[in-house]
Design an enzyme around this catalytic site. Structure first.
Site, PDB file in Angstrom:
ATOM      1  N   SER A   1      -5.589  -6.787  -8.419  1.00  0.00           N
ATOM      2  CA  SER A   1      -6.473  -6.628  -7.268  1.00  0.00           C
ATOM      3  C   SER A   1      -6.086  -5.367  -6.513  1.00  0.00           C
ATOM      4  CB  SER A   1      -6.373  -7.836  -6.338  1.00  0.00           C
ATOM      5  OG  SER A   1      -5.082  -7.932  -5.767  1.00  0.00           O
ATOM      6  N   LYS A   2      -7.026  -4.854  -5.710  1.00  0.00           N
ATOM      7  CA  LYS A   2      -6.755  -3.653  -4.932  1.00  0.00           C
ATOM      8  C   LYS A   2      -5.620  -3.872  -3.955  1.00  0.00           C
ATOM      9  CE  LYS A   2     -11.497  -1.900  -5.134  1.00  0.00           C
ATOM     10  NZ  LYS A   2     -12.711  -1.538  -4.348  1.00  0.00           N
TER      11      LYS A   2
END
Length: 255
Positions: free
Chosen positions: A164-165
């Protein structure tokens, strides 16, 4: 108070302390050629059906429009990687389609947008599988042919958690790979192997070769680990294949 009439549910949020009134309206086949006309006609149909019942509503009451999922039956679709996937309608929630500010949600907008752009294949991550039956129902309500769907496996960290970012910024920012000296062709080669396999088992191949050989049949179902050590090795292979002049030119921004 609930009056059931088919495919769309209109839900009003009355002033604090008041009850919520719901209405349903058959969507039918939306007319118009642009996004605004299709989305607008959906809201207009609901508004027309409600005309004459305004006395039941508080003046200026805010409302949303939901899709009305059938209480019984099965909604299914064929995923080109995973085969037929079925969902019991009773487990699918009545998704909001038009928000109280008059804007459509993603679920309505993506179906209308894909249809008007004549999209034939939808490729997206497997986390969208649970949303697909809602989209299939919307295509059915509008009388449109749905596109083919392919849900690709997730990219995973070493501990097999989802990339995920927020948790994996070093693996999600393209600028970060450039700043660390990774060659574009090496990164493309590496990413191609995350979820797909070369028919000859090769690990090093060009983008043109990947395009020529790509077929959904070779997409994997299981998630792939983003192995940074393998990417570093692959980047080295591509760097050693460069001519001295090309390597010198590419190194210039880092000197």
């Amino acid at each position: 108070m609930i009056l059931s009439h088919a495919c769309i549910t209109v839900e009003w949020s009355r002033p604090p302390g008041a009850t919520t009134i719901r209405r349903t309206r058959l969507a039918g086949q939306a007319g118009g050629r642009d996004r605004a006309s299709v989305l607008g006609n959906t809201a207009v149909r609901a508004a027309v059906w409600l005309h004459g019942r305004a006395g039941e509503l508080a003046a200026g009451a805010r409302h949303v429009i939901r899709m009305k999922v059938p209480d019984e039956g099965i909604t299914s679709f064929v995923d080109l990687v995973r085969g037929e996937i079925q969902f019991e309608n009773r487990l699918i929630d009545d998704q909001v389609l038009m928000k109280s500010d008059g804007f459509p949600t993603y679920h309505l907008a993506v179906v209308v947008d894909d249809h008007l752009m004549e999209i034939t294949h939808v490729l997206r991550g497997e986390e969208w599988i649970s949303s697909t039956p809602k989209h299939i129902l919307l295509y059915q309500f509008f009388g449109w042919e749905p596109p083919l769907h392919i849900h690709t496996p997730l990219l995973l960290n070493d501990d097999r958690s989802k990339i995920s970012k927020r948790k994996s910024p070093d693996k999600t920012r393209l600028e970060g790979f450039r700043d660390r000296g990774f060659l574009p062709e090496a990164l493309l080669n590496f990413l191609a192997l995350l979820g797909w396999s070369h028919p000859e088992g090769k690990e090093i191949f060009s983008l043109d070769e990947f395009i020529a050989l790509f077929h959904p049949d070779r997409l994997l179902k299981a998630g792939s680990v983003f192995d940074m050590n393998k990417l570093i090795w692959m980047n080295g292979v591509y760097m050693r294949a460069l001519s001295i002049d090309d390597l010198t030119e590419r190194l210039a921004p880092y000197t």
